[in-house]
Design an enzyme around this catalytic site. Structure first.
Site, PDB file in Angstrom:
ATOM      1  CB  CYS A  33      -0.959  -0.003   1.188  1.00  0.00           C
ATOM      2  SG  CYS A  33      -0.164  -0.097   2.812  1.00  0.00           S
ATOM      3  CG  HIS A 294      -4.057   0.745   4.667  1.00  0.00           C
ATOM      4  ND1 HIS A 294      -3.516  -0.126   3.752  1.00  0.00           N
ATOM      5  CD2 HIS A 294      -5.115   1.352   4.034  1.00  0.00           C
ATOM      6  CE1 HIS A 294      -4.212  -0.077   2.622  1.00  0.00           C
ATOM      7  NE2 HIS A 294      -5.172   0.817   2.776  1.00  0.00           N
TER       8      HIS A 294
END
Length: 338
Positions: A33, A294
């Site tokens: 990510c 994230h």
């Protein structure tokens, strides 16, 4: 309220995004990510998009070291075709990982460190290497060259160093592509507060003393940085990860940043004032803690002028107000003076 009425649900919003150039998601290859968020931001910058989609990059490419740049250009082309909901960055990850083995492992990495490496890799791939320029640089003892990356992202600081004993002043230049800004303590601050911390004078003592050529010995000194060359695109790295008692921790301070009219003239040389006003164009966010975080990206579409959230394969239009978050980690600003 008008925005919410137009897009009544997530499915309808995603239908509006489907098959529009520049609104293509990226598949997560397992803990990638950080890569996807940075690539989305780079592939939303109008100057870089124009360079690649116009085909100019083919003639500027140094083929012998340009494999990463080639797959980057192909990936950008796929993202701007407007034919896919999402594409895989597998080819870029594989090729880039050969050049930078640290990123070949599918483990979490820092987005800022990855961005620095990508910019350096693209700079090397497009660095002018004609014999005339190479000869000129060799005669000057310089091999830095210029490139589209240097033209867009590189700025320069001047560090004004004052010896506290003899008051002699020296200036030391330093090039940068990303400015890493400290975050003042507290629950809320502004980007300008971070800039004030970065550019405030600092006193160098003890092991940080400078060697004063006039005094002939190490001396205490003050140092103050000033922007002497402003880049077209300036990237700010908010230093959210700090060491405390031999452990790294994440600062959750909310940093408020302007969308338009970010004025860097207070930190710049006088002759830069006309080109010192910037507008926000992309954001890399980091949610969660150090070990289980994230990354996502917010990017302003160059054609529609709307903001979109890129969360791996998910692409969603968002209102302007949603762009201001307490998870911002990297801020991309483009100059209004170019």
């Amino acid at each position: 309220m008008a925005w919410k009425w137009r897009y009544s649900n997530k499915e309808e919003m995603e239908d509006q995004n489907r098959h529009q150039p520049g609104l293509t998601g990226l598949q997560n290859l397992e803990n990638t990510c950080y890569m996807n968020a940075v690539l989305q931001c780079l592939c939303s910058l109008p100057q870089l998009v124009d360079f690649f989609l116009s085909g100019h990059w083919n003639t500027a490419l140094r083929v012998e070291i340009g494999e990463s740049a080639t797959v980057f250009g192909c990936l950008m082309s796929d993202m701007w075709l407007g034919e896919y909901d999402y594409v895989s960055p597998e080819a870029f990850h594989s090729v880039f990982g050969k050049r930078y083995p640290t990123f070949s492992r599918r483990t979490p990495h820092d987005a800022q460190e990855f961005l620095l490496c990508v910019l350096e890799e693209l700079h090397q791939a497009f660095k002018e290497s004609s014999r005339h320029r190479a000869s000129a640089e060799a005669s000057r003892g310089s091999g830095s060259g210029t490139s589209i990356i240097k033209q867009l992202f590189e700025g320069q600081l001047s560090h004004r160093i004052t010896c506290l004993k003899c008051k002699t002043i020296t200036n030391r230049p330093e090039s940068f592509t990303i400015l890493s800004l400290p975050i003042p303590s507290g629950r809320v601050c502004s980007l300008e507060d971070c800039l004030e911390c970065f550019f405030q004078p600092d006193t160098l003592t003890w092991n940080n003393q400078i060697h004063c050529c006039w005094c002939g010995t190490n001396q205490d000194a003050t140092v103050k940085a000033t922007i002497t060359r402003a880049p077209q695109i300036i990237i700010f790295h908010l230093k959210r990860f700090a060491w405390q008692d031999k452990h790294r921790r994440k600062l959750s301070t909310t940093v408020c940043y302007p969308f338009n009219n970010l004025d860097l003239s207070p930190y710049s040389s006088t002759f830069l004032y006309n080109n010192a006003v910037y507008s926000l164009c992309a954001v890399v966010n980091h949610a969660g803690d150090i070990d289980y975080g994230h990354y996502t990206a917010f990017c302003k579409h160059s054609a529609t002028k709307h903001w979109y959230s890129f969360d791996d394969v998910q692409v969603t239009r968002i209102p302007d107000a949603a762009v201001q978050t307490d998870t911002a980690y990297l801020l991309f600003y483009t100059s209004q003076g170019f």
